[in-house]
Design a protein around this motif. Structure first.
Motif, PDB file in Angstrom:
ATOM      1  N   THR A   1      -8.229   7.400  -8.723  1.00 15.47           N
ATOM      2  CA  THR A   1      -8.329   7.977  -7.147  1.00 15.47           C
ATOM      3  C   THR A   1      -8.853   7.317  -6.178  1.00 15.47           C
ATOM      4  O   THR A   1      -9.811   6.548  -6.524  1.00 15.47           O
ATOM      5  CB  THR A   1      -9.074   9.407  -7.291  1.00 15.47           C
ATOM      6  OG1 THR A   1      -8.601  10.286  -8.424  1.00 15.47           O
ATOM      7  CG2 THR A   1      -8.904  10.219  -6.001  1.00 15.47           C
TER       8      THR A   1
ATOM      9  N   ASP B   1      -4.450   0.292  -1.372  1.00 13.08           N
ATOM     10  CA  ASP B   1      -4.370   1.063  -0.371  1.00 13.08           C
ATOM     11  C   ASP B   1      -4.127   2.477  -0.704  1.00 13.08           C
ATOM     12  O   ASP B   1      -3.741   2.620  -2.194  1.00 13.08           O
ATOM     13  CB  ASP B   1      -3.685   0.582   0.910  1.00 13.08           C
ATOM     14  CG  ASP B   1      -2.252   0.404   0.500  1.00 13.08           C
ATOM     15  OD1 ASP B   1      -1.608   0.830  -0.677  1.00 13.08           O
ATOM     16  OD2 ASP B   1      -1.592  -0.459   1.232  1.00 13.08           O
ATOM     17  N   ALA B   2      -3.775   3.482   0.013  1.00 15.52           N
ATOM     18  CA  ALA B   2      -3.193   4.822  -0.311  1.00 15.52           C
ATOM     19  C   ALA B   2      -1.975   4.629  -1.070  1.00 15.52           C
ATOM     20  O   ALA B   2      -1.542   5.680  -1.772  1.00 15.52           O
ATOM     21  CB  ALA B   2      -3.037   5.518   0.942  1.00 15.52           C
ATOM     22  N   LYS B   3      -1.317   3.546  -0.972  1.00 15.93           N
ATOM     23  CA  LYS B   3       0.004   3.435  -1.798  1.00 15.93           C
ATOM     24  C   LYS B   3      -0.061   2.881  -3.071  1.00 15.93           C
ATOM     25  O   LYS B   3       0.837   2.967  -3.828  1.00 15.93           O
ATOM     26  CB  LYS B   3       1.198   2.738  -0.873  1.00 15.93           C
ATOM     27  CG  LYS B   3       1.320   3.443   0.203  1.00 15.93           C
ATOM     28  CD  LYS B   3       2.567   2.686   1.335  1.00 15.93           C
ATOM     29  CE  LYS B   3       2.799   3.484   2.656  1.00 15.93           C
ATOM     30  NZ  LYS B   3       3.769   2.621   3.511  1.00 15.93           N
ATOM     31  N   GLY B   4      -1.314   2.240  -3.341  1.00 14.71           N
ATOM     32  CA  GLY B   4      -1.396   1.668  -4.727  1.00 14.71           C
ATOM     33  C   GLY B   4      -1.801   0.296  -4.761  1.00 14.71           C
ATOM     34  O   GLY B   4      -2.717  -0.129  -3.806  1.00 14.71           O
TER      35      GLY B   4
ATOM     36  N   GLN C   1     -10.953   7.671   0.858  1.00 20.31           N
ATOM     37  CA  GLN C   1     -11.069   7.330   2.156  1.00 20.31           C
ATOM     38  C   GLN C   1     -12.314   7.459   2.762  1.00 20.31           C
ATOM     39  O   GLN C   1     -12.711   8.455   2.890  1.00 20.31           O
ATOM     40  CB  GLN C   1      -9.765   7.646   2.888  1.00 20.31           C
ATOM     41  CG  GLN C   1     -10.011   7.245   4.389  1.00 20.31           C
ATOM     42  CD  GLN C   1      -8.602   7.316   5.107  1.00 20.31           C
ATOM     43  OE1 GLN C   1      -7.546   7.546   4.436  1.00 20.31           O
ATOM     44  NE2 GLN C   1      -9.074   7.699   6.457  1.00 20.31           N
TER      45      GLN C   1
ATOM     46  N   TYR D   1      -6.677  10.196  -2.476  1.00 20.23           N
ATOM     47  CA  TYR D   1      -5.156   9.589  -2.896  1.00 20.23           C
ATOM     48  C   TYR D   1      -5.326   9.307  -4.217  1.00 20.23           C
ATOM     49  O   TYR D   1      -6.067   8.694  -4.785  1.00 20.23           O
ATOM     50  CB  TYR D   1      -4.717   8.365  -1.907  1.00 20.23           C
ATOM     51  CG  TYR D   1      -4.925   8.663  -0.549  1.00 20.23           C
ATOM     52  CD1 TYR D   1      -3.876   9.276   0.285  1.00 20.23           C
ATOM     53  CD2 TYR D   1      -6.243   8.063   0.411  1.00 20.23           C
ATOM     54  CE1 TYR D   1      -3.783   9.251   1.785  1.00 20.23           C
ATOM     55  CE2 TYR D   1      -6.079   8.467   1.767  1.00 20.23           C
ATOM     56  CZ  TYR D   1      -5.079   9.020   2.384  1.00 20.23           C
ATOM     57  OH  TYR D   1      -5.028   9.064   3.692  1.00 20.23           O
ATOM     58  N   ARG D   2      -4.073   9.852  -4.767  1.00 17.95           N
ATOM     59  CA  ARG D   2      -4.364   9.393  -6.254  1.00 17.95           C
ATOM     60  C   ARG D   2      -3.317   8.222  -6.483  1.00 17.95           C
ATOM     61  O   ARG D   2      -2.165   8.337  -5.814  1.00 17.95           O
ATOM     62  CB  ARG D   2      -3.438  10.698  -7.225  1.00 17.95           C
ATOM     63  CG  ARG D   2      -3.064  10.467  -8.576  1.00 17.95           C
ATOM     64  CD  ARG D   2      -2.268  11.417  -9.227  1.00 17.95           C
ATOM     65  NE  ARG D   2      -3.182  12.552  -9.733  1.00 17.95           N
ATOM     66  CZ  ARG D   2      -2.704  13.614 -10.341  1.00 17.95           C
ATOM     67  NH1 ARG D   2      -1.375  13.704 -10.804  1.00 17.95           N
ATOM     68  NH2 ARG D   2      -3.380  14.401 -10.824  1.00 17.95           N
ATOM     69  N   LEU D   3      -3.867   7.164  -7.124  1.00 16.29           N
ATOM     70  CA  LEU D   3      -3.453   5.842  -6.998  1.00 16.29           C
ATOM     71  C   LEU D   3      -2.701   5.776  -8.576  1.00 16.29           C
ATOM     72  O   LEU D   3      -1.570   4.865  -8.634  1.00 16.29           O
ATOM     73  CB  LEU D   3      -4.221   4.855  -6.907  1.00 16.29           C
ATOM     74  CG  LEU D   3      -5.124   4.822  -5.573  1.00 16.29           C
ATOM     75  CD1 LEU D   3      -5.871   3.521  -5.601  1.00 16.29           C
ATOM     76  CD2 LEU D   3      -4.141   4.829  -4.450  1.00 16.29           C
TER      77      LEU D   3
ATOM     78  N   THR E   1      -6.476  -4.776   3.478  1.00 12.93           N
ATOM     79  CA  THR E   1      -7.222  -3.786   2.905  1.00 12.93           C
ATOM     80  C   THR E   1      -8.141  -4.829   1.743  1.00 12.93           C
ATOM     81  O   THR E   1      -7.746  -5.650   1.161  1.00 12.93           O
ATOM     82  CB  THR E   1      -6.694  -2.654   2.299  1.00 12.93           C
ATOM     83  OG1 THR E   1      -5.689  -3.200   1.425  1.00 12.93           O
ATOM     84  CG2 THR E   1      -5.949  -1.885   3.392  1.00 12.93           C
TER      85      THR E   1
ATOM     86  N   HIS F   1      -1.866  -3.840  -5.178  1.00 11.04           N
ATOM     87  CA  HIS F   1      -0.978  -4.865  -4.660  1.00 11.04           C
ATOM     88  C   HIS F   1      -1.378  -6.328  -4.978  1.00 11.04           C
ATOM     89  O   HIS F   1      -2.701  -6.508  -4.650  1.00 11.04           O
ATOM     90  CB  HIS F   1      -0.520  -4.647  -3.193  1.00 11.04           C
ATOM     91  CG  HIS F   1      -0.489  -3.410  -2.577  1.00 11.04           C
ATOM     92  ND1 HIS F   1       1.061  -2.682  -2.732  1.00 11.04           N
ATOM     93  CD2 HIS F   1      -1.133  -2.479  -1.939  1.00 11.04           C
ATOM     94  CE1 HIS F   1       0.910  -1.751  -2.186  1.00 11.04           C
ATOM     95  NE2 HIS F   1      -0.314  -1.379  -1.731  1.00 11.04           N
TER      96      HIS F   1
END
Length: 250
Positions: free
Chosen positions: A11, A77-80, A14, A29-31, A58, A82
């Protein structure tokens, strides 16, 4: 703040712009989802995770896995996750002997991309600018030689508590003592400051992390999760101590 739960969920919390330390986070956010029945997740095998900054966006993460693999995620980030980069291969003979890892700004480079490692024989090593150098032996700096004291370092985290040119290292010891090593760099540990005494309540700390959790100004706040589940925030920790404790999860 990144949290890996015991069911392998990951998780992202933020940070909040609120200056009230009782509300350090504004969104969740759940990653990574916990695995379904009969399945596994890679995050079950994460031994330690530490935040880092590699520039260009980030912050990222460095993860040490149970099989000795060491992985860099250049940005999170909130999308996972990278920019995955393998720093050490799985099933190697070196990194299973690491006990704790913390990334901070311990060199002249302004990025938080210097990896500090404690080992099971008591050594403490610094691996500067891992995004460029990786963790190759030729770049490694030995800060503390083999000894019988540092195996008792239970948790470590990079922070900015003393205003030095480089970041400090916060250590919780197995007896509940907590100490700050100010301005750590390639030359070694520059003194020691005691902020919690031996046999303090911090023997019950299970996770400890420093960061900029209050108005995101400076990484001088410390979050502690206790053995029975509560979570405390200590804002503006410095050489004089941990000061006020604020329960953010009862």
């Amino acid at each position: 703040m990144i949290v890996r739960w015991n069911d392998a969920e990951v998780t992202l919390y933020q940070g909040s712009d609120d200056k009230d330390p009782r509300h350090p986070f504004s969104a969740e956010y759940r990653l990574a989802e916990p695995p379904k029945a009969g399945k596994t997740s890679i995050w079950q095998y994460a031994k330690q995770i530490t935040g880092a900054s590699f520039g260009g966006g980030t912050d990222g993460l460095v993860v040490r896995w149970g099989d000795g693999e060491l992985t860099q995620y250049t940005h999170v980030d909130a999308k996972g996750f990278h920019g995955e980069k393998q720093l050490a291969k799985a099933k190697n003979t070196v990194w299973p002997h690491a006990t704790q890892i913390a990334v901070g700004r311990y060199s002249a480079d302004q990025q938080r991309d210097d990896l500090l490692v404690t080992w099971d024989d008591g050594r403490v090593t610094l691996h500067p600018e891992i995004d460029t150098n990786g963790v190759a032996d030729k770049a490694q700096k030995v800060l503390v030689n083999k000894n019988t004291t540092w195996p008792h370092a239970t948790q470590i985290s990079a922070g900015e508590f003393t205003g030095k040119k480089t970041m400090d290292l916060l250590v919780r010891w197995s007896d509940g003592e907590a100490t700050i090593y100010p301005g750590v760099d390639a030359a070694g540990l520059q003194g020691e400051i005691n902020v919690r005494p031996e046999k303090s309540y911090w023997t019950n700390a299970t996770v400890m992390s420093a960061g900029a959790f209050v108005a995101n100004d400076r990484a001088d706040d410390v979050i502690v999760r206790w053995a029975k589940g509560p979570v405390s925030l200590y804002p503006q920790v410095d050489a004089a101590g941990t000061h006020q404790e604020i329960k953010i999860v009862e």
